[in-house]
Design a protein around this motif. Structure first.
Motif, PDB file in Angstrom:
ATOM      1  N   GLU A  61       0.826  -1.212   0.000  1.00 53.83           N
ATOM      2  CA  GLU A  61       0.000   0.000   0.000  1.00 53.83           C
ATOM      3  C   GLU A  61       0.859   1.260   0.000  1.00 53.83           C
ATOM      4  OE1 GLU A  61      -3.531   2.144   2.632  1.00 53.83           O
ATOM      5  OE2 GLU A  61      -3.220  -0.017   2.735  1.00 53.83           O
ATOM      6  N   ILE A  62       1.973   1.232   0.717  1.00 53.89           N
ATOM      7  CA  ILE A  62       2.867   2.383   0.731  1.00 53.89           C
ATOM      8  C   ILE A  62       3.405   2.663  -0.668  1.00 53.89           C
ATOM      9  CG2 ILE A  62       5.134   3.176   1.535  1.00 53.89           C
ATOM     10  CD1 ILE A  62       4.503   1.877   4.221  1.00 53.89           C
ATOM     11  N   PHE A  63       3.847   1.609  -1.366  1.00 50.37           N
ATOM     12  CA  PHE A  63       4.325   1.782  -2.733  1.00 50.37           C
ATOM     13  C   PHE A  63       3.187   2.208  -3.663  1.00 50.37           C
ATOM     14  CE2 PHE A  63       7.624  -1.377  -1.291  1.00 50.37           C
ATOM     15  CZ  PHE A  63       8.684  -0.479  -1.312  1.00 50.37           C
ATOM     16  N   LEU A  64       1.992   1.697  -3.408  1.00 45.16           N
ATOM     17  CA  LEU A  64       0.843   2.039  -4.248  1.00 45.16           C
ATOM     18  C   LEU A  64       0.476   3.513  -4.111  1.00 45.16           C
ATOM     19  CD1 LEU A  64      -1.212   0.798  -6.210  1.00 45.16           C
ATOM     20  CD2 LEU A  64      -2.686   0.343  -4.246  1.00 45.16           C
ATOM     21  N   LEU A  65       0.602   4.059  -2.914  1.00 46.47           N
ATOM     22  CA  LEU A  65       0.336   5.485  -2.718  1.00 46.47           C
ATOM     23  C   LEU A  65       1.315   6.334  -3.529  1.00 46.47           C
ATOM     24  CD1 LEU A  65      -0.389   5.561   1.127  1.00 46.47           C
ATOM     25  CD2 LEU A  65      -2.032   5.940  -0.720  1.00 46.47           C
ATOM     26  N   ALA A  66       2.562   5.868  -3.628  1.00 45.89           N
ATOM     27  CA  ALA A  66       3.532   6.574  -4.465  1.00 45.89           C
ATOM     28  C   ALA A  66       3.152   6.476  -5.933  1.00 45.89           C
ATOM     29  CB  ALA A  66       4.933   5.999  -4.242  1.00 45.89           C
ATOM     30  N   ALA A  67       2.691   5.300  -6.363  1.00 43.24           N
ATOM     31  CA  ALA A  67       2.259   5.132  -7.756  1.00 43.24           C
ATOM     32  C   ALA A  67       1.068   6.031  -8.066  1.00 43.24           C
ATOM     33  CB  ALA A  67       1.895   3.666  -8.008  1.00 43.24           C
ATOM     34  N   MET A  68       0.177   6.194  -7.112  1.00 40.52           N
ATOM     35  CA  MET A  68      -0.976   7.076  -7.309  1.00 40.52           C
ATOM     36  C   MET A  68      -0.550   8.529  -7.442  1.00 40.52           C
ATOM     37  SD  MET A  68      -3.673   5.295  -4.656  1.00 40.52           S
ATOM     38  CE  MET A  68      -5.034   6.407  -5.027  1.00 40.52           C
ATOM     39  N   SER A  69       0.503   8.917  -6.736  1.00 37.50           N
ATOM     40  CA  SER A  69       1.004  10.291  -6.868  1.00 37.50           C
ATOM     41  C   SER A  69       1.627  10.512  -8.241  1.00 37.50           C
ATOM     42  CB  SER A  69       2.014  10.598  -5.757  1.00 37.50           C
ATOM     43  OG  SER A  69       3.194   9.828  -5.908  1.00 37.50           O
ATOM     44  N   VAL A  70       2.296   9.486  -8.772  1.00 41.20           N
ATOM     45  CA  VAL A  70       2.830   9.574 -10.135  1.00 41.20           C
ATOM     46  C   VAL A  70       1.691   9.714 -11.141  1.00 41.20           C
ATOM     47  CG1 VAL A  70       4.125   8.354 -11.930  1.00 41.20           C
ATOM     48  CG2 VAL A  70       4.928   8.303  -9.566  1.00 41.20           C
ATOM     49  N   ASP A  71       0.610   8.976 -10.926  1.00 41.86           N
ATOM     50  CA  ASP A  71      -0.559   9.083 -11.795  1.00 41.86           C
ATOM     51  C   ASP A  71      -1.131  10.494 -11.770  1.00 41.86           C
ATOM     52  OD1 ASP A  71      -2.991   7.990 -13.284  1.00 41.86           O
ATOM     53  OD2 ASP A  71      -3.915   8.691 -11.421  1.00 41.86           O
ATOM     54  N   ARG A  72      -1.213  11.100 -10.596  1.00 38.95           N
ATOM     55  CA  ARG A  72      -1.711  12.479 -10.504  1.00 38.95           C
ATOM     56  C   ARG A  72      -0.751  13.446 -11.196  1.00 38.95           C
ATOM     57  NH1 ARG A  72      -6.007  13.091 -11.109  1.00 38.95           N
ATOM     58  NH2 ARG A  72      -5.658  11.065 -12.043  1.00 38.95           N
ATOM     59  N   TYR A  73       0.540  13.191 -11.072  1.00 38.95           N
ATOM     60  CA  TYR A  73       1.532  14.030 -11.748  1.00 38.95           C
ATOM     61  C   TYR A  73       1.345  13.974 -13.266  1.00 38.95           C
ATOM     62  CZ  TYR A  73       5.952  14.855 -14.157  1.00 38.95           C
ATOM     63  OH  TYR A  73       6.909  15.266 -15.054  1.00 38.95           O
ATOM     64  N   MET A  74       1.159  12.766 -13.804  1.00 44.56           N
ATOM     65  CA  MET A  74       0.983  12.608 -15.243  1.00 44.56           C
ATOM     66  C   MET A  74      -0.309  13.271 -15.705  1.00 44.56           C
ATOM     67  SD  MET A  74       3.690  11.148 -16.245  1.00 44.56           S
ATOM     68  CE  MET A  74       3.118  11.086 -17.937  1.00 44.56           C
ATOM     69  N   SER A 189      -8.151  20.171  -6.603  1.00 46.53           N
ATOM     70  CA  SER A 189      -9.216  19.327  -6.038  1.00 46.53           C
ATOM     71  C   SER A 189      -9.045  17.869  -6.425  1.00 46.53           C
ATOM     72  CB  SER A 189     -10.583  19.832  -6.487  1.00 46.53           C
ATOM     73  OG  SER A 189     -10.751  19.665  -7.887  1.00 46.53           O
ATOM     74  N   THR A 190      -8.416  17.616  -7.581  1.00 44.68           N
ATOM     75  CA  THR A 190      -8.189  16.224  -7.994  1.00 44.68           C
ATOM     76  C   THR A 190      -7.133  15.542  -7.141  1.00 44.68           C
ATOM     77  OG1 THR A 190      -6.496  16.835  -9.627  1.00 44.68           O
ATOM     78  CG2 THR A 190      -8.789  16.807 -10.373  1.00 44.68           C
ATOM     79  N   CYS A 191      -6.338  16.329  -6.407  1.00 45.45           N
ATOM     80  CA  CYS A 191      -5.260  15.768  -5.584  1.00 45.45           C
ATOM     81  C   CYS A 191      -5.571  15.803  -4.094  1.00 45.45           C
ATOM     82  CB  CYS A 191      -3.965  16.535  -5.831  1.00 45.45           C
ATOM     83  SG  CYS A 191      -3.410  16.560  -7.543  1.00 45.45           S
ATOM     84  N   SER A 192      -6.610  16.542  -3.706  1.00 47.81           N
ATOM     85  CA  SER A 192      -6.851  16.757  -2.271  1.00 47.81           C
ATOM     86  C   SER A 192      -7.119  15.461  -1.524  1.00 47.81           C
ATOM     87  CB  SER A 192      -8.021  17.734  -2.091  1.00 47.81           C
ATOM     88  OG  SER A 192      -9.204  17.218  -2.700  1.00 47.81           O
ATOM     89  N   SER A 193      -7.886  14.547  -2.131  1.00 46.27           N
ATOM     90  CA  SER A 193      -8.204  13.287  -1.460  1.00 46.27           C
ATOM     91  C   SER A 193      -6.941  12.459  -1.238  1.00 46.27           C
ATOM     92  CB  SER A 193      -9.215  12.487  -2.290  1.00 46.27           C
ATOM     93  OG  SER A 193     -10.418  13.195  -2.435  1.00 46.27           O
ATOM     94  N   HIS A 194      -6.110  12.370  -2.276  1.00 43.67           N
ATOM     95  CA  HIS A 194      -4.880  11.587  -2.167  1.00 43.67           C
ATOM     96  C   HIS A 194      -3.942  12.181  -1.125  1.00 43.67           C
ATOM     97  CE1 HIS A 194      -0.812  10.199  -3.595  1.00 43.67           C
ATOM     98  NE2 HIS A 194      -1.452   9.067  -3.458  1.00 43.67           N
ATOM     99  N   ILE A 195      -3.819  13.499  -1.089  1.00 44.23           N
ATOM    100  CA  ILE A 195      -2.948  14.150  -0.105  1.00 44.23           C
ATOM    101  C   ILE A 195      -3.425  13.858   1.309  1.00 44.23           C
ATOM    102  CG2 ILE A 195      -2.195  16.393   0.786  1.00 44.23           C
ATOM    103  CD1 ILE A 195      -2.239  17.441  -2.072  1.00 44.23           C
ATOM    104  N   THR A 196      -4.734  13.874   1.527  1.00 43.40           N
ATOM    105  CA  THR A 196      -5.292  13.587   2.854  1.00 43.40           C
ATOM    106  C   THR A 196      -4.955  12.169   3.297  1.00 43.40           C
ATOM    107  OG1 THR A 196      -7.129  15.112   2.416  1.00 43.40           O
ATOM    108  CG2 THR A 196      -7.391  13.548   4.229  1.00 43.40           C
ATOM    109  N   VAL A 197      -5.176  11.204   2.405  1.00 41.30           N
ATOM    110  CA  VAL A 197      -4.907   9.793   2.729  1.00 41.30           C
ATOM    111  C   VAL A 197      -3.420   9.567   2.961  1.00 41.30           C
ATOM    112  CG1 VAL A 197      -4.976   7.441   1.822  1.00 41.30           C
ATOM    113  CG2 VAL A 197      -6.938   8.945   1.527  1.00 41.30           C
ATOM    114  N   VAL A 198      -2.590  10.147   2.110  1.00 37.57           N
ATOM    115  CA  VAL A 198      -1.141  10.003   2.239  1.00 37.57           C
ATOM    116  C   VAL A 198      -0.660  10.562   3.575  1.00 37.57           C
ATOM    117  CG1 VAL A 198       1.037  10.963   1.390  1.00 37.57           C
ATOM    118  CG2 VAL A 198      -0.531   9.862  -0.198  1.00 37.57           C
ATOM    119  N   SER A 199      -1.179  11.714   3.957  1.00 38.13           N
ATOM    120  CA  SER A 199      -0.768  12.335   5.223  1.00 38.13           C
ATOM    121  C   SER A 199      -1.123  11.449   6.408  1.00 38.13           C
ATOM    122  CB  SER A 199      -1.428  13.714   5.377  1.00 38.13           C
ATOM    123  OG  SER A 199      -1.074  14.563   4.315  1.00 38.13           O
TER     124      SER A 199
END
Length: 264
Positions: A61-74, A189-199
């Motif tokens: 899950e930790i690695f997956l959260l990083a992959a999700m951040s790459v997806d948001r970057y792209m 707004s597309t990143c806010s949910s991911h940032i909350t979960v990651v934090s």
């Protein structure tokens, strides 16, 4: 099953949900049995299995959260090339890599742990078989295993944090170049949910497994572990859907078809 959710972001979110289901079902049933039925015993083999599954799913899950951040970057920094780059095969490869690194980072320390001689005490100061309390039950020198656990935890968490941080730095730089305030708000707004979960997840995990902790902080570790295993998986569906118009529409349409047989 909704065609509107057949995008890379929801593919990663689906896999994140599976990770949290695995983590929760590995820890929570036994924890509830301890609290409700006061059945506080567990076989050593079951304990080791619980330890292994929990950490494999957690590391993945930790690695997956990083992959999700790459997806948001792209999605934000390369919107015109997003579809061609983040195609299905690439997303599947990223998830498979997360699983692979999760297994590799956990298998060695757990294998070393079960080879240690067990001689008691037979009481774990926790509500599940965490690595720290479990190592206290072995009568051999566990310094090597403790050091290996610490190093692998640092590499796992800090590598994921680094990827996430770099991705969001580029996202912020790109978003700030958007001329309209409405465009910037929509992008963030597309990143806010991911940032909350990651934090939530990174913060509690780093507190437990990277910060050196003595016996006096065990109660705080239990609270942080409860956050990881129960609270965060409970909040994530709310966090990811509360402000997501597409998900809410998909859920409404599914319920409408299920209850009333109304076509989409």
């Amino acid at each position: 099953m909704d065609h509107r959710l057949k995008t890379p972001m929801y593919y990663f979110l689906k896999n994140l949900s599976w990770m949290e289901i695995i983590i929760t079902t590995t820890v929570t049933p036994k924890m509830l049995r301890i609290l409700i039925l006061e059945d506080n015993t567990i076989f050593l083999a079951s304990c080791v299995l619980q330890l292994y599954i929990y950490f494999v799913a957690g590391a993945t899950e930790i690695f997956l959260l990083a992959a999700m951040s790459v997806d948001r970057y792209m999605a934000i920094c390369n919107p015109l090339r997003y579809t061609s780059i983040m195609r299905t095969q690439i997303c599947q490869l990223m998830v498979l890599t997360c699983w692979l690194w999760g297994f590799l980072s956990v298998t060695t320390p757990v294998t070393l742990t079960i080879t240690l001689p067990f001689c008691g005490p037979n009481i774990i100061d926790h509500f599940f078989c965490d690595s720290g309390p479990l190592l206290d039950m072995f009568c051999a020198d566990v310094q090597v295993v403790q050091t290996l656990n610490f190093v692998l935890c640092c590499l796992t968490i800090l590598s994921s944090v680094s990827v996430t941080t770099v991705s969001y730095i580029w996202i912020v730089v790109t978003v700030m170049k958007i001329p309209s305030a409405e465009g910037r708000k929509k992008a963030f707004s597309t990143c806010s949910s991911h940032i909350t979960v990651v934090s939530l997840y990174y913060g509690s995990t780093m507190f437990i497994y990277i910060k050196p902790a003595g016996r006096s902080s065990m109660d705080l570790n239990k609270v942080a572990t409860l956050l990881n295993t129960v609270v965060t998986p409970l909040l994530n569906p709310i966090i990811y859907t509360f402000r997501n118009k597409i998900v809410k529409e998909a859920v409404k349409d599914s319920l409408r078809r299920m209850w009333f047989g109304v076509p989409k």
